[in-house]
Write an enzyme that holds these catalytic residues in place. Structure first.
Site, PDB file in Angstrom:
ATOM      1  N   ILE A  10       0.821  -1.218   0.000  1.00 41.15           N
ATOM      2  CA  ILE A  10       0.000   0.000   0.000  1.00 41.15           C
ATOM      3  C   ILE A  10       0.855   1.268   0.000  1.00 41.15           C
ATOM      4  CG2 ILE A  10      -0.309   0.325   2.519  1.00 41.15           C
ATOM      5  CD1 ILE A  10      -3.359   0.657   1.874  1.00 41.15           C
ATOM      6  N   ASN A  23      -1.872   1.570  15.878  1.00 43.13           N
ATOM      7  CA  ASN A  23      -2.293   1.213  17.250  1.00 43.13           C
ATOM      8  C   ASN A  23      -2.595   2.526  17.971  1.00 43.13           C
ATOM      9  OD1 ASN A  23       0.151   2.143  18.814  1.00 43.13           O
ATOM     10  ND2 ASN A  23       1.103   0.658  17.441  1.00 43.13           N
ATOM     11  N   GLY A  31       4.226  -4.492  10.854  1.00 47.91           N
ATOM     12  CA  GLY A  31       3.263  -4.661   9.763  1.00 47.91           C
ATOM     13  C   GLY A  31       3.182  -3.460   8.843  1.00 47.91           C
ATOM     14  N   VAL A  32       1.979  -3.143   8.409  1.00 42.63           N
ATOM     15  CA  VAL A  32       1.776  -2.045   7.467  1.00 42.63           C
ATOM     16  C   VAL A  32       2.129  -0.704   8.120  1.00 42.63           C
ATOM     17  CG1 VAL A  32      -0.726  -1.787   7.889  1.00 42.63           C
ATOM     18  CG2 VAL A  32       0.220  -1.164   5.672  1.00 42.63           C
ATOM     19  N   ASP A  33       1.883  -0.589   9.412  1.00 44.77           N
ATOM     20  CA  ASP A  33       2.222   0.627  10.168  1.00 44.77           C
ATOM     21  C   ASP A  33       3.727   0.907  10.085  1.00 44.77           C
ATOM     22  OD1 ASP A  33       1.882   2.757  11.918  1.00 44.77           O
ATOM     23  OD2 ASP A  33       1.596   1.527  13.710  1.00 44.77           O
ATOM     24  N   SER A 120      -6.492  -5.165  10.920  1.00 43.27           N
ATOM     25  CA  SER A 120      -6.592  -6.155  12.026  1.00 43.27           C
ATOM     26  C   SER A 120      -6.263  -7.593  11.648  1.00 43.27           C
ATOM     27  CB  SER A 120      -7.980  -6.148  12.690  1.00 43.27           C
ATOM     28  OG  SER A 120      -8.127  -5.029  13.540  1.00 43.27           O
ATOM     29  N   THR A 121      -6.012  -7.881  10.352  1.00 43.37           N
ATOM     30  CA  THR A 121      -5.839  -9.302   9.978  1.00 43.37           C
ATOM     31  C   THR A 121      -4.400  -9.797  10.079  1.00 43.37           C
ATOM     32  OG1 THR A 121      -5.525  -8.879   7.611  1.00 43.37           O
ATOM     33  CG2 THR A 121      -7.803  -9.148   8.391  1.00 43.37           C
ATOM     34  N   TYR A 124      -3.002  -8.313  14.772  1.00 42.94           N
ATOM     35  CA  TYR A 124      -4.202  -8.331  15.626  1.00 42.94           C
ATOM     36  C   TYR A 124      -5.100  -9.557  15.427  1.00 42.94           C
ATOM     37  CZ  TYR A 124      -3.357  -3.589  17.466  1.00 42.94           C
ATOM     38  OH  TYR A 124      -2.841  -2.485  18.111  1.00 42.94           O
TER      39      TYR A 124
HETATM   40  N1  AR6 Z   1       0.851  -2.967   2.377  1.00 41.19           N
HETATM   41  C1  AR6 Z   1      -0.385  -3.477   2.499  1.00 41.19           C
HETATM   42  N2  AR6 Z   1      -0.725  -4.360   3.445  1.00 41.19           N
HETATM   43  C2  AR6 Z   1       0.236  -4.748   4.305  1.00 41.19           C
HETATM   44  C3  AR6 Z   1       1.572  -4.261   4.254  1.00 41.19           C
HETATM   45  C4  AR6 Z   1       1.858  -3.321   3.224  1.00 41.19           C
HETATM   46  N3  AR6 Z   1       3.059  -2.803   3.093  1.00 41.19           N
HETATM   47  N4  AR6 Z   1       2.271  -4.847   5.255  1.00 41.19           N
HETATM   48  C5  AR6 Z   1       1.429  -5.683   5.899  1.00 41.19           C
HETATM   49  N5  AR6 Z   1       0.204  -5.629   5.325  1.00 41.19           N
HETATM   50  P1  AR6 Z   1      -0.856  -5.557  10.404  1.00 41.19           P
HETATM   51  P2  AR6 Z   1      -3.051  -5.228  12.338  1.00 41.19           P
HETATM   52  C6  AR6 Z   1      -1.034  -6.360   5.661  1.00 41.19           C
HETATM   53  O1  AR6 Z   1      -0.174  -6.561  11.252  1.00 41.19           O
HETATM   54  O2  AR6 Z   1      -3.361  -6.674  12.275  1.00 41.19           O
HETATM   55  C7  AR6 Z   1       1.250  -2.879  14.057  1.00 41.19           C
HETATM   56  O3  AR6 Z   1       2.337  -3.158  14.892  1.00 41.19           O
HETATM   57  C8  AR6 Z   1      -0.914  -7.652   6.414  1.00 41.19           C
HETATM   58  O4  AR6 Z   1      -0.652  -8.730   5.526  1.00 41.19           O
HETATM   59  O5  AR6 Z   1      -0.054  -4.543   9.702  1.00 41.19           O
HETATM   60  O6  AR6 Z   1      -4.188  -4.250  12.235  1.00 41.19           O
HETATM   61  C9  AR6 Z   1       0.432  -1.686  14.559  1.00 41.19           C
HETATM   62  O7  AR6 Z   1       1.269  -0.704  15.153  1.00 41.19           O
HETATM   63  C10 AR6 Z   1      -2.301  -7.765   7.034  1.00 41.19           C
HETATM   64  O8  AR6 Z   1      -3.195  -8.402   6.112  1.00 41.19           O
HETATM   65  O9  AR6 Z   1      -2.002  -4.732  11.234  1.00 41.19           O
HETATM   66  C11 AR6 Z   1      -0.470  -2.326  15.557  1.00 41.19           C
HETATM   67  O10 AR6 Z   1       0.168  -2.485  16.805  1.00 41.19           O
HETATM   68  C12 AR6 Z   1      -2.752  -6.318   7.193  1.00 41.19           C
HETATM   69  O11 AR6 Z   1      -1.791  -5.523   6.499  1.00 41.19           O
HETATM   70  C13 AR6 Z   1      -0.753  -3.687  14.957  1.00 41.19           C
HETATM   71  O12 AR6 Z   1       0.355  -3.972  14.114  1.00 41.19           O
HETATM   72  C14 AR6 Z   1      -2.811  -5.851   8.629  1.00 41.19           C
HETATM   73  O13 AR6 Z   1      -1.704  -6.398   9.352  1.00 41.19           O
HETATM   74  C15 AR6 Z   1      -1.993  -3.670  14.104  1.00 41.19           C
HETATM   75  O14 AR6 Z   1      -2.275  -4.970  13.691  1.00 41.19           O
END
Ligand code: AR6
Length: 171
Positions: A10, A23, A31-33, A120-121, A124
Site C-alpha cells: 500500500i 495502534n 506490519g503495514v504501520d 486487524s488481519t 491483531y
Molecule cells: N501494504 C499493504 N498491506 C500490508 C503491508 C503493506 N506494506 N504490510 C502488511 N500488510 P498488520 P493489524 C497487511 O499486522 O493486524 C502494528 O504493529 C498484512 O498482511 O499490519 O491491524 C500496529 O502498530 C495484514 O493483512 O495490522 C499495531 O500495533 C494487514 O496488512 C498492529 O500492528 C494488517 O496487518 C496492528 O495490527
C-alpha cells in the site's frame, strides 16, 4: 464509487489517502504501520505526536489523519483496528467503525480516492474471511450515500486475503 482490488504494498499506491492499521499510541509499530512510517519519513510521526499531545492517541475504531510525507499518497488516515479476542468483544462493530470513520475523514477532506489495507488481519489476528466481509460491506454501504469518493481500493499484501476478497467481490 468504484471498488477495486489490488495485490501489493500500500505504500506504493498514488491515491489521495492510504489507510494505516495503526495502534492507539500512534507511534508506529510493525506490519503495514511500520512500512508506512519507514517509507513515509519522520513528517508522519511528527504529526502523530501532535495528535497524541492534543487528544491522547486514537481509540480503537476511531481514525485520524496526517500528511503522507514521502509517500506517493497525499494523506495517511490512521485507524486502530480491534485485537481479535474471540469475537464477543465488539470486534465486528469496531472493525466496521474503522472503515466508516476512515471514509468519513476522506469525505470531509473531499478526497476522491482511498486505499485500505486488511485492517486487524495481521498482528491483531482478526479472522480474514470475517474481516473481509465487514470491510466490503462497510465500503459498499458508504458508497450508497453521497460523498466525494470515486474510487476505493482494497490493497491485499498476502495472497490469502487477496483470494478471499476476490471471491466476495466476484459474487
Ligand atoms: N501494504 C499493504 N498491506 C500490508 C503491508 C503493506 N506494506 N504490510 C502488511 N500488510 P498488520 P493489524 C497487511 O499486522 O493486524 C502494528 O504493529 C498484512 O498482511 O499490519 O491491524 C500496529 O502498530 C495484514 O493483512 O495490522 C499495531 O500495533 C494487514 O496488512 C498492529 O500492528 C494488517 O496487518 C496492528 O495490527
Amino acid at each position: 464509487m468504484t471498488i477495486e482490488l489490488l495485490k501489493g504494498d500500500i505504500t506504493t499506491i498514488a491515491v489521495d489517502a492510504i489507510v494505516n492499521a495503526a495502534n492507539s499510541s500512534l507511534l508506529g509499530g510493525g506490519g503495514v504501520d511500520g512500512a508506512i512510517h519507514r517509507k513515509g519519513g519522520k513528517a508522519i510521526l511528527e504529526e502523530c505526536i501532535q495528535i497524541r499531545n492534543r487528544q491522547g492517541g486514537c481509540a480503537t475504531g476511531e481514525a485520524v489523519y496526517t500528511t503522507a510525507g514521502n509517500l506517493p499518497a497525499k494523506y495517511v488516515i490512521h485507524t486502530v483496528g480491534p485485537v481479535w479476542n474471540g469475537g464477543s468483544n465488539k470486534e465486528s462493530q469496531l472493525l466496521q467503525s474503522c472503515y466508516l470513520n476512515s471514509l468519513r475523514i476522506a469525505n470531509e477532506l473531499t478526497l476522491k480516492s482511498i486505499a485500505f489495507p486488511n485492517i486487524s488481519t495481521g498482528i491483531y489476528h482478526y479472522p480474514k474471511q470475517q474481516a473481509a466481509e465487514i470491510a466490503i460491506h462497510a465500503v459498499q454501504a458508504f458508497g450508497e450515500e453521497e460523498s466525494s469518493l470515486e474510487q476505493v481500493l482494497f490493497v491485499c499484501f498476502d495472497n490469502e486475503n487477496y483470494q478471499i476478497y476476490q471471491k466476495i467481490l466476484l459474487k
